[in-house]
Design a protein around this motif. Structure first.
Motif, PDB file in Angstrom:
ATOM      1  N   GLN A   1      -2.659   4.970  -0.730  1.00 49.15           N
ATOM      2  CA  GLN A   1      -3.456   3.935  -0.176  1.00 49.15           C
ATOM      3  C   GLN A   1      -3.876   2.784  -1.373  1.00 49.15           C
ATOM      4  OE1 GLN A   1      -3.890   3.588   3.295  1.00 49.15           O
ATOM      5  NE2 GLN A   1      -2.504   5.114   2.953  1.00 49.15           N
TER       6      GLN A   1
ATOM      7  N   PHE B   1      -2.990  -0.318  -3.366  1.00 52.87           N
ATOM      8  CA  PHE B   1      -2.212  -1.589  -3.393  1.00 52.87           C
ATOM      9  C   PHE B   1      -1.577  -1.819  -4.850  1.00 52.87           C
ATOM     10  CE2 PHE B   1      -1.828  -6.288  -3.099  1.00 52.87           C
ATOM     11  CZ  PHE B   1      -0.947  -6.358  -1.944  1.00 52.87           C
TER      12      PHE B   1
ATOM     13  N   TYR C   1       0.905  -1.174  -0.039  1.00 52.62           N
ATOM     14  CA  TYR C   1      -0.008   0.063   0.117  1.00 52.62           C
ATOM     15  C   TYR C   1       0.849   1.283   0.078  1.00 52.62           C
ATOM     16  CZ  TYR C   1      -3.997  -2.989   0.909  1.00 52.62           C
ATOM     17  OH  TYR C   1      -5.074  -3.733   0.688  1.00 52.62           O
TER      18      TYR C   1
END
Length: 66
Positions: A37, A39, A33
């Motif tokens: 934020q 991934f 992450y």
């Protein structure tokens, strides 16, 4: 992350025995992450270690190109 456990296989060997163990790391195995934020994995050079603990063992390297 600087160092993270990604794949783990425990192999019991008799004294003097050997065995070939193979595993595959995918792009998702190298993702994390980020500040946004999301991934995701990033292109770059990666090192890996194979051994009984995180401080010893065989070391190798590869490049991830995305």
């Amino acid at each position: 992350p600087v160092k993270e456990l990604r794949k783990f296989t425990q192999v019991a060997l008799a004294a003097g025995a050997s065995e070939t163990v193979r595993f595959t790391l995918t792009q998702d195995d190298l993702a994390f992450y980020g500040r946004d934020q999301a991934f995701k994995a990033e292109s770059g050079d990666f090192s890996f270690w194979v051994g009984g603990d995180s401080a010893s063992g065989l070391e190798g390297a590869f490049r991830l190109n995305i």
